[in-house]
Design a protein around this motif. Sequence first.
Motif, mmCIF file in Angstrom:
data_model
loop_
_atom_site.group_PDB
_atom_site.id
_atom_site.type_symbol
_atom_site.label_atom_id
_atom_site.label_comp_id
_atom_site.label_asym_id
_atom_site.label_seq_id
_atom_site.Cartn_x
_atom_site.Cartn_y
_atom_site.Cartn_z
ATOM 1 N N ARG A 26 0.835 -1.245 0.014
ATOM 2 C CA ARG A 26 -0.059 0.070 0.012
ATOM 3 C C ARG A 26 0.828 1.280 -0.062
ATOM 4 O O ARG A 26 0.482 2.171 -0.682
ATOM 5 C CB ARG A 26 -0.756 -0.190 1.261
ATOM 6 C CG ARG A 26 -1.958 -0.879 0.818
ATOM 7 C CD ARG A 26 -3.181 -0.528 2.106
ATOM 8 N NE ARG A 26 -2.600 -0.884 3.600
ATOM 9 C CZ ARG A 26 -2.673 -2.206 4.075
ATOM 10 N NH1 ARG A 26 -3.033 -3.268 3.390
ATOM 11 N NH2 ARG A 26 -2.258 -2.283 5.353
ATOM 12 N N GLU A 27 1.919 1.207 0.817
ATOM 13 C CA GLU A 27 2.733 2.424 0.802
ATOM 14 C C GLU A 27 3.340 2.847 -0.529
ATOM 15 O O GLU A 27 3.638 3.853 -0.941
ATOM 16 C CB GLU A 27 4.100 2.036 2.053
ATOM 17 C CG GLU A 27 4.930 3.256 2.036
ATOM 18 C CD GLU A 27 6.073 2.681 2.854
ATOM 19 O OE1 GLU A 27 7.152 3.439 2.499
ATOM 20 O OE2 GLU A 27 6.206 2.000 3.568
ATOM 21 N N ARG A 28 3.847 1.696 -1.291
ATOM 22 C CA ARG A 28 4.621 1.826 -2.647
ATOM 23 C C ARG A 28 3.480 1.698 -3.715
ATOM 24 O O ARG A 28 3.757 2.141 -4.992
ATOM 25 C CB ARG A 28 5.560 0.683 -2.462
ATOM 26 C CG ARG A 28 6.553 0.687 -1.675
ATOM 27 C CD ARG A 28 7.526 1.782 -1.651
ATOM 28 N NE ARG A 28 8.666 1.691 -0.658
ATOM 29 C CZ ARG A 28 9.760 0.994 -0.704
ATOM 30 N NH1 ARG A 28 10.114 0.357 -2.195
ATOM 31 N NH2 ARG A 28 10.621 0.981 0.218
ATOM 32 N N GLN A 29 2.095 1.695 -3.325
ATOM 33 C CA GLN A 29 1.214 1.581 -4.322
ATOM 34 C C GLN A 29 1.436 0.691 -5.390
ATOM 35 O O GLN A 29 1.224 0.719 -6.411
ATOM 36 C CB GLN A 29 0.922 3.067 -4.961
ATOM 37 C CG GLN A 29 0.700 4.249 -3.818
ATOM 38 C CD GLN A 29 0.102 5.444 -4.644
ATOM 39 O OE1 GLN A 29 0.674 5.749 -5.560
ATOM 40 N NE2 GLN A 29 -0.674 6.098 -4.291
ATOM 41 N N ILE A 30 1.725 -0.483 -4.864
ATOM 42 C CA ILE A 30 2.190 -2.032 -5.743
ATOM 43 C C ILE A 30 1.212 -2.969 -5.492
ATOM 44 O O ILE A 30 0.955 -3.307 -4.179
ATOM 45 C CB ILE A 30 3.439 -2.329 -5.591
ATOM 46 C CG1 ILE A 30 4.596 -1.222 -6.124
ATOM 47 C CG2 ILE A 30 3.806 -3.597 -6.491
ATOM 48 C CD1 ILE A 30 6.018 -1.560 -5.575
ATOM 49 N N PRO A 31 0.149 -3.610 -6.462
ATOM 50 C CA PRO A 31 -0.703 -4.562 -6.129
ATOM 51 C C PRO A 31 0.031 -5.650 -5.576
ATOM 52 O O PRO A 31 1.387 -6.211 -5.999
ATOM 53 C CB PRO A 31 -1.139 -4.739 -7.392
ATOM 54 C CG PRO A 31 -0.909 -3.712 -8.130
ATOM 55 C CD PRO A 31 0.178 -3.238 -7.856
#
Length: 499
Positions: free
Chosen positions: A278-283
């Motif tokens: 979530r922090e890196r906005q990576i699924p």
Amino acid sequence: MSGAATGAQPDAGATGTSVAGAGNTRARSVHLPAMHLILSDPSCQPLLTGYGREQTLAAARALLAELRGDMLRVANAGGSAPAAAGEITIPAITALLAQRLAQANQSPLRPVFNLSGTVLHTNLGRALLPDCAVQAVAEALRWPMNLEWDIDTGKRGDRDDLVEDLLRELTGAEAVTIVNNNAAAVLLMLDTLADGREAIVSRGELVEIGGTFRIPDIMQRAGATLREVGSTNRTHLHDYANAANTQTALLLKVHCSNYAITGFTKSVEVAELAPLARERQIPLAVDLGSGTLVDLEQYGLPHETTVRETIAAGADLVTFSGDKLLGGPQCGIIAGRADLIARIKRNPLKRALRVGKLTLAALAPVLALYRAPDLLPERLTTLRLLTRPAADMRAQAQAILPLLQRALGADYDVRDEAMTSQIGSGALPVDLLPSHGLTVRAAAGSRVSDALGVLERRLRALPIPVVGRVAQDALWLDLRCLDADHQQRFIAQLEALAV
């Protein structure tokens, strides 16, 4: 009788074919009946009705050619012809034709008795469907169905809609889509989200399962670049964090099928990895492989992480199979975030990998059974087999033992013994289930060379082949999957083992 005769042979004429030894004038003449007499004989009429004239005629020609060839070889070798005139009768020929035609028209996909001790046996078709699913498939075979047609609006619909509400209810996912197996689900997910970019996977999760399905190979086919992190036995959260960059499209966790790494190990759980994603906005995607929809511990089985637990822990997408612990038809299910599922469904590969009406017809009633988890062990075939009491199998073994011993005779020693079953298909690979069955060993002084090999072949040659396993100088017949409804059919064919 020999194989196909060499050299062209004419069809029998109106009066049939006469064969006598050219080098032996004392050889008696043998007549084969004319083809038109065979085809017009009452004994041939059921064959013409059942198999058609063209197929029956071709089989009859081949049979007559073989008979001629056999007789000529014997006669030219100086021996007597194999039968006197009139002894090769039309009923005898049609009886042989019936056997050949039946064998030629037998389906190559045949039922077997799975006594291997592996419940979800990949080579034997994995999960057996409950009656409700079987009936639904039969109905779908007979009728046009609303596969992609919305009955309420009268307009085109989406076939995933037929099971999406049920799967959302059972998994907690926002949306789902269905493809033909879990390998296809992983491929489609990677091709959609990571084509031309990186996907991060722990080195301890770069699995290979049956049929040489390897995660690195699937990623390459999908156009994704594999970014390995950690070591074979230990991977930490900071390994993922250090590897993530602007080219990272996906964090992927893979269920370890068919093996377990023990000892000095460390892996990062979904709940640990989700905040980083979530922090890196990576699924964050998880390939669960087998994928169960209920906590198996409530039925006395080892715990396997459920799809709902995985999504609740923070996974954005989860892929899993329909024909393993779920107990349904072969398919692959992708469940998770609605926006990601929508992207996946727009991928042109989705059409190539989608399922047909028979799969969806079977899947829907199986999923509906999960709404009554307290009744699941008696209604879902897979769970009923996995939870079957060893005492039931022991009683079954004791009933079958004397019948099998009598059929095999003094060359074999049959005993009922405790044994262990495995779930199979990569589910809970190190967990074994207490079971019971029969073991067969070569008796002292057995006259049969390679007794177990001979017996295994004889079992496979039965009308319904029997699949066991050879280990520790014995043939093991685990009775966990011998359903009570099929026990009499199993016993009935034991007589065919007698020699």
